[in-house]
Every structure is written in structure tokens, then in C-alpha cells.
Design a protein around this motif. Sequence first.
Motif, PDB file in Angstrom:
ATOM      1  N   LYS A 396      12.010  25.555 -42.450  1.00  0.00           N
ATOM      2  CA  LYS A 396      11.906  24.595 -43.551  1.00  0.00           C
ATOM      3  C   LYS A 396      11.862  23.171 -43.008  1.00  0.00           C
ATOM      4  O   LYS A 396      12.609  22.826 -42.082  1.00  0.00           O
ATOM      5  CB  LYS A 396      13.096  24.758 -44.498  1.00  0.00           C
ATOM      6  N   ARG A 397      11.004  22.375 -43.614  1.00  0.00           N
ATOM      7  CA  ARG A 397      10.885  20.973 -43.199  1.00  0.00           C
ATOM      8  C   ARG A 397      12.166  20.223 -43.531  1.00  0.00           C
ATOM      9  O   ARG A 397      12.757  20.404 -44.591  1.00  0.00           O
ATOM     10  CB  ARG A 397       9.703  20.318 -43.894  1.00  0.00           C
ATOM     11  N   THR A 398      12.598  19.383 -42.603  1.00  0.00           N
ATOM     12  CA  THR A 398      13.785  18.562 -42.810  1.00  0.00           C
ATOM     13  C   THR A 398      13.566  17.192 -42.184  1.00  0.00           C
ATOM     14  O   THR A 398      12.694  17.016 -41.318  1.00  0.00           O
ATOM     15  CB  THR A 398      15.034  19.233 -42.194  1.00  0.00           C
ATOM     16  N   ASP A 399      14.323  16.221 -42.620  1.00  0.00           N
ATOM     17  CA  ASP A 399      14.192  14.846 -42.122  1.00  0.00           C
ATOM     18  C   ASP A 399      15.333  14.571 -41.139  1.00  0.00           C
ATOM     19  O   ASP A 399      16.502  14.502 -41.522  1.00  0.00           O
ATOM     20  CB  ASP A 399      14.246  13.860 -43.292  1.00  0.00           C
ATOM     21  N   GLU A 414       5.757   8.770 -35.706  1.00  0.00           N
ATOM     22  CA  GLU A 414       5.780   9.918 -36.620  1.00  0.00           C
ATOM     23  C   GLU A 414       6.726  10.969 -36.058  1.00  0.00           C
ATOM     24  O   GLU A 414       6.712  11.245 -34.853  1.00  0.00           O
ATOM     25  CB  GLU A 414       4.368  10.507 -36.784  1.00  0.00           C
ATOM     26  N   MET A 415       7.552  11.575 -36.915  1.00  0.00           N
ATOM     27  CA  MET A 415       8.455  12.637 -36.496  1.00  0.00           C
ATOM     28  C   MET A 415       8.490  13.713 -37.576  1.00  0.00           C
ATOM     29  O   MET A 415       8.693  13.428 -38.755  1.00  0.00           O
ATOM     30  CB  MET A 415       9.866  12.097 -36.260  1.00  0.00           C
ATOM     31  N   GLN A 416       8.264  14.957 -37.160  1.00  0.00           N
ATOM     32  CA  GLN A 416       8.299  16.087 -38.082  1.00  0.00           C
ATOM     33  C   GLN A 416       9.264  17.137 -37.516  1.00  0.00           C
ATOM     34  O   GLN A 416       9.174  17.493 -36.340  1.00  0.00           O
ATOM     35  CB  GLN A 416       6.912  16.701 -38.256  1.00  0.00           C
ATOM     36  N   SER A 417      10.167  17.637 -38.369  1.00  0.00           N
ATOM     37  CA  SER A 417      11.185  18.589 -37.923  1.00  0.00           C
ATOM     38  C   SER A 417      11.250  19.749 -38.895  1.00  0.00           C
ATOM     39  O   SER A 417      11.119  19.571 -40.112  1.00  0.00           O
ATOM     40  CB  SER A 417      12.556  17.908 -37.826  1.00  0.00           C
ATOM     41  N   PHE A 418      11.499  20.951 -38.342  1.00  0.00           N
ATOM     42  CA  PHE A 418      11.554  22.178 -39.123  1.00  0.00           C
ATOM     43  C   PHE A 418      12.709  23.020 -38.591  1.00  0.00           C
ATOM     44  O   PHE A 418      12.838  23.193 -37.364  1.00  0.00           O
ATOM     45  CB  PHE A 418      10.239  22.950 -39.016  1.00  0.00           C
ATOM     46  N   VAL A 419      13.543  23.580 -39.476  1.00  0.00           N
ATOM     47  CA  VAL A 419      14.752  24.272 -39.031  1.00  0.00           C
ATOM     48  C   VAL A 419      14.939  25.560 -39.812  1.00  0.00           C
ATOM     49  O   VAL A 419      14.402  25.753 -40.899  1.00  0.00           O
ATOM     50  CB  VAL A 419      16.010  23.387 -39.208  1.00  0.00           C
ATOM     51  N   TYR A 420      15.750  26.440 -39.207  1.00  0.00           N
ATOM     52  CA  TYR A 420      16.321  27.601 -39.888  1.00  0.00           C
ATOM     53  C   TYR A 420      17.818  27.576 -39.638  1.00  0.00           C
ATOM     54  O   TYR A 420      18.260  27.470 -38.497  1.00  0.00           O
ATOM     55  CB  TYR A 420      15.736  28.922 -39.383  1.00  0.00           C
ATOM     56  N   GLY A 421      18.631  27.675 -40.687  1.00  0.00           N
ATOM     57  CA  GLY A 421      20.070  27.646 -40.531  1.00  0.00           C
ATOM     58  C   GLY A 421      20.587  26.235 -40.363  1.00  0.00           C
ATOM     59  O   GLY A 421      19.913  25.245 -40.662  1.00  0.00           O
ATOM     60  N   SER A 422      21.839  26.162 -39.871  1.00  0.00           N
ATOM     61  CA  SER A 422      22.465  24.874 -39.624  1.00  0.00           C
ATOM     62  C   SER A 422      23.244  24.945 -38.318  1.00  0.00           C
ATOM     63  O   SER A 422      23.422  26.020 -37.739  1.00  0.00           O
ATOM     64  CB  SER A 422      23.405  24.497 -40.779  1.00  0.00           C
ATOM     65  N   MET A 430      15.361  25.207 -34.351  1.00  0.00           N
ATOM     66  CA  MET A 430      14.762  23.933 -34.756  1.00  0.00           C
ATOM     67  C   MET A 430      13.523  23.675 -33.915  1.00  0.00           C
ATOM     68  O   MET A 430      13.521  23.863 -32.696  1.00  0.00           O
ATOM     69  CB  MET A 430      15.762  22.794 -34.586  1.00  0.00           C
ATOM     70  N   VAL A 431      12.434  23.245 -34.565  1.00  0.00           N
ATOM     71  CA  VAL A 431      11.204  22.805 -33.908  1.00  0.00           C
ATOM     72  C   VAL A 431      10.929  21.382 -34.377  1.00  0.00           C
ATOM     73  O   VAL A 431      10.925  21.118 -35.589  1.00  0.00           O
ATOM     74  CB  VAL A 431      10.015  23.723 -34.251  1.00  0.00           C
ATOM     75  N   SER A 432      10.709  20.477 -33.433  1.00  0.00           N
ATOM     76  CA  SER A 432      10.508  19.078 -33.798  1.00  0.00           C
ATOM     77  C   SER A 432       9.418  18.484 -32.917  1.00  0.00           C
ATOM     78  O   SER A 432       9.322  18.803 -31.718  1.00  0.00           O
ATOM     79  CB  SER A 432      11.820  18.300 -33.624  1.00  0.00           C
ATOM     80  N   THR A 433       8.596  17.662 -33.526  1.00  0.00           N
ATOM     81  CA  THR A 433       7.563  16.928 -32.773  1.00  0.00           C
ATOM     82  C   THR A 433       7.641  15.460 -33.165  1.00  0.00           C
ATOM     83  O   THR A 433       7.934  15.127 -34.312  1.00  0.00           O
ATOM     84  CB  THR A 433       6.153  17.464 -33.093  1.00  0.00           C
ATOM     85  N   LEU A 434       7.378  14.602 -32.187  1.00  0.00           N
ATOM     86  CA  LEU A 434       7.341  13.167 -32.502  1.00  0.00           C
ATOM     87  C   LEU A 434       6.252  12.488 -31.687  1.00  0.00           C
ATOM     88  O   LEU A 434       5.906  12.939 -30.586  1.00  0.00           O
ATOM     89  CB  LEU A 434       8.706  12.520 -32.269  1.00  0.00           C
ATOM     90  N   LYS A 435       5.706  11.421 -32.269  1.00  0.00           N
ATOM     91  CA  LYS A 435       4.675  10.616 -31.606  1.00  0.00           C
ATOM     92  C   LYS A 435       5.174   9.174 -31.571  1.00  0.00           C
ATOM     93  O   LYS A 435       5.728   8.660 -32.544  1.00  0.00           O
ATOM     94  CB  LYS A 435       3.356  10.711 -32.371  1.00  0.00           C
ATOM     95  N   TYR A 436       4.956   8.537 -30.400  1.00  0.00           N
ATOM     96  CA  TYR A 436       5.397   7.151 -30.225  1.00  0.00           C
ATOM     97  C   TYR A 436       4.313   6.183 -30.700  1.00  0.00           C
ATOM     98  O   TYR A 436       3.113   6.501 -30.711  1.00  0.00           O
ATOM     99  CB  TYR A 436       5.737   6.896 -28.759  1.00  0.00           C
TER     100      TYR A 436
END
Length: 543
Positions: A396-399, A414-422, A430-436
Motif C-alpha cells: 500500500k502506498r504511504t507517505d 520525488e519520493m514514493q513509498s509502499f509498505v505491508y504491515g508496520s 517496504m519498497v521506496s524510491t526517490l529522485k533528487y
Amino acid sequence: MKKLIFFLLLLLSTTIFAQQKRVETSIDTTKNKIGAEFKLTLKTSVDTLSKVVFPNLKNIGALEVIQSYPVDTVKNNDRYELIKKYGLTQFDSGRYVIPSIKILINNKPYQTDSIAVEVTNVQVDTLKQKMYDIKDIQPAPDTIGNWWKYLLAVLLILGIGAGIYWFLKHRQKKKIEEEVYKTPIEKATSLLNNLEKKELWQKGEIKEYYSELTDIARNYIEEAIEIPAMESTTSELITGLRAASVKKKMVLTPETIENLERVLKQADLVKFAKSKPLEFEITEDRNKIQKAILTLDNSIPVEVINEEDTLLNEAQRQKQIALQLKKKRNNRITISVASVLFLLLATTFYLMATRGFDYVKDNLIGHPSMELLEGEWVRSEYGNPAVIINTPKVLKRTDLTKSLPKEGLALVKEMQSFVYGSMIDQFYLMVSTLKYKQETQVDLKKSVEVYLQTLESQGAQNMIVKQEDFETKEGITGVKAYGTFTRVNPENNDRDRMYYEVLLFAQEGGLQQILILHQEGDKYANEISERVLSSVELKHEGR
């Protein structure tokens, strides 16, 4: 005159053309690739009483009909607009013509327009396209799971228990019907008849026959004359019978007692000396026993019992039958439940002996990680540049931008993050990508240090860190950090030992991250981690 004829001809041709145009023809595209679908649409408008027949075709010209869609009906005031679609394809490149099709409207034919289409080859650039080896055959995922096996086993065990209960009920009911009689003579007569129906001596079971025959006589004497006939020897029985006959004032002839004694001794020879009487002797012995029982019963003085005593005895008899039925029913239930419990325990101990205690506990009680592992997995793309990965659940997408420091957030475009659980669950992904904002040379090892410091700031203690290079199947290299740390569970304040794995990849102008957390020693979670990380595929921007 010529002008009038010309006008009439023009009017006639216009009328014919209008009639032919009752069917409109269109296509979604006139140019497509090999194997792609052309969607041919035929549309006509008729009144509510008209009958329209669209043909059922396998081919239209040189094109194959891969899908004949249902007719859509749109009502417009007092008319119907009928829309019929055909899915067409062709596996050879070239130019083709979709010929006209005959449509029947109220049994009158109308022709559709013909349309020219083009089928093109798929362009493959073998210089830019990376080639891969053929993958091995992969087993189809088990979307059903193993729950049906356990359900079948439980139903089988319950069925066995129900079968045992029914068998005991049938057997005990029959036994009660045989055991409960109004008088001893009624019981003895019924048992003698049942003995003959068994045909034991005809089957060669002479010893069993004589044993049951004499038991019937002894049991009758014990119940009717009240002497211990079942435990007595033949001599003791005859002596006791003579004494009881005098005491009870029974009128017996010496022949009756002698015949009974002779049969009892014959039975002793059969049982202990393996004697084999002839058929007529067996028949005679049976008749002597029956006659002796009837004579004994007739010789017993009759006590005068009033009607009230008779009703009381019958009520007691019925109460005795009810008590016996209740007792037998309770015994059946006890035996059936005990059988089911025994089978369940036996199956459980067998699985524990062959598969281990953890296997039984996880399958009977359940285990969250095992359910994730055996569930239906999904393969999806996350972030930009995309991380393609197999996961047991959709992330699920999360901030997570709020967790970044202000100075770091200022550098991120830009930063996009996706997680399962806590972070406090037994399993977290957790899968996360970011661009500078500006092109940056990313130092992965320093990024790992920052990442681990972030984990420590979130409660990780006593962290053990190991690092190694990681390479995907596409040859993209990154850094892998893994190890253990201690965390305090906020729900019960217990200290849990957690295992973590972090993957970092430096892509064009950005960073791709994968984090997996689970309890140390969880073998199912370990399998999930291996399966997730082995599926990682990365995409460059614009790829």
C-alpha cells in the motif's frame, strides 16, 4: 421531359442508397500489429417490432473472428438501436479487405460497407533488446491452499465416530430387545429359536452350538428356579435342581431331570473332550432341552398376582428398558467421542513424530508468516524508477516524506513509498524510491549507514550489521545490509529479537530501497524474504 426523368432517377438512386445505409459500418483502427484485435462495429436503427439477424461467422474474408460480442440494445423513444461487434485478427502481415456482410432486417437483406485494413509486423530491435535465457518451468501457484486436506481429515474422523455410534446403537438396540422379556420362559423360548436360525452345527460349529444351548437352559434355571446354575458343574446343577424342586413343591418326573442331565453331560463331552455327536443326536438334545425347560416351567407353582401387581411389574419393566436404553446411549456417546479423540490424538502424535511439533502447531493453531507464504502472491511495479517485485500481498502506498529531515527533504524531488504491515508487526516489507532535484552521485555504503541510523532512531537496539554486494538477474549491482537488532514491543513491553535485510540501488538521479523486517528464527518469514529478494527486478527511467 429529360430533366424530369433525370430527377426521378436521382430520387430513386437516393432512396435505394438510403435503404442500403440502414446498417452503419465502422472499425476502431485500420492499422494494427500481427495478432492484435480489430473491432468491427455494425449499427442499425429499427422499430420495436422489427427482427434483426446478425450472422454468426468464424471468418470475415481473410480475417479470423476471435470474438463475437453480444448485441447491445439502446432504446431511443419508440426505436431500438442495435450494435453488434466482431473481434477480428490476422497473423500474417499485409493489406486486407473486410468484405461486406449480409444483415437480415425483417427477412430483408442489407449489406454492410467493406473496409480496408493493414496488418504490420512487430518491430524487434535485437541490438537494443537484452536477451535472456529461457526460464525453467515454474509450478502453478497453489491458490487453494491445504485447508481442504485438514477439513477432509476432520470430516473423515467425524464420519468414523458417527459410524461407531450407529453400529453400537444398532447392536445394543438389538441386544436390549433380546435381553428384556416378560418372563424367563419367554426369554428361553426366544433364544432357542434364535439359536436355530444361526445354524451353527450345520456349519460345523458344534462346540459353539452346545455351549449356547446349555447356557440357555442354565440361565433359565437360574432365573426361574433361583439356583446358581451358570457357575455350577453339571453334577452340582442336577443336585441343586432336585433340592429346589422339593423345596418349591415342583412336580417333576425322574425322566425330565435325567434327560436334562444327559444333554448337559453330552455338552461337557463336546466342549472338553471334543466329542462329535451325530446329526440326529444333536436334534434330539435340542428337543430334550426345550422339553425340559417347558416341563420345569409348568411344574413351578403359579402365584396369584392381582391386576395391580401386573401393571406395576409392567411399569417396572418399561422403566428398566428406559434406564437400559439411556445407559446404552450414554455408553455409545462416550465410546464415539473417545474414538474421535483417540483418532485426533493419534493423528496429531503421528504428525509430531514425522513432521515435528512446530509443523502441528502451525497447521492446527495457525501461523501468520506461514499464511503469508502459502497465500496467493502478486508481482507488481512500485515507484519511479520502478522496482518490480513478488510479494505475498499488494503493498500500500504511504507517505514517508515526513520522516525525512528538513535538510534532506529539500534535496528530494520525488519520493514514493509502499509498505505491508508496520514496524511493530511480526513481518514488515517496504519498497521506496526517490529522485533528487539535482544529479547526485550516491554513495551506497554511506546511504546504508544513514538507513541503519534511521532504524536506531525508531527504536532498534544492539544492532548487528553485515554488508555485502547484491546483484539482480539483470546485472544491476547494489548493496545489501542484514543482521539483527532488539526492539521493545509497545504492546507488552517485551524485547523481541528482529532480523532485517536492506537493499539499496543507485539509479539515475535517485535511490531504490527495499527493507524486510521479521522476528528472528521465523522460518516461514525467512522463506518469504528469500522469495522476495530473488524476484527483484529494477527498471531505469524511460525503460
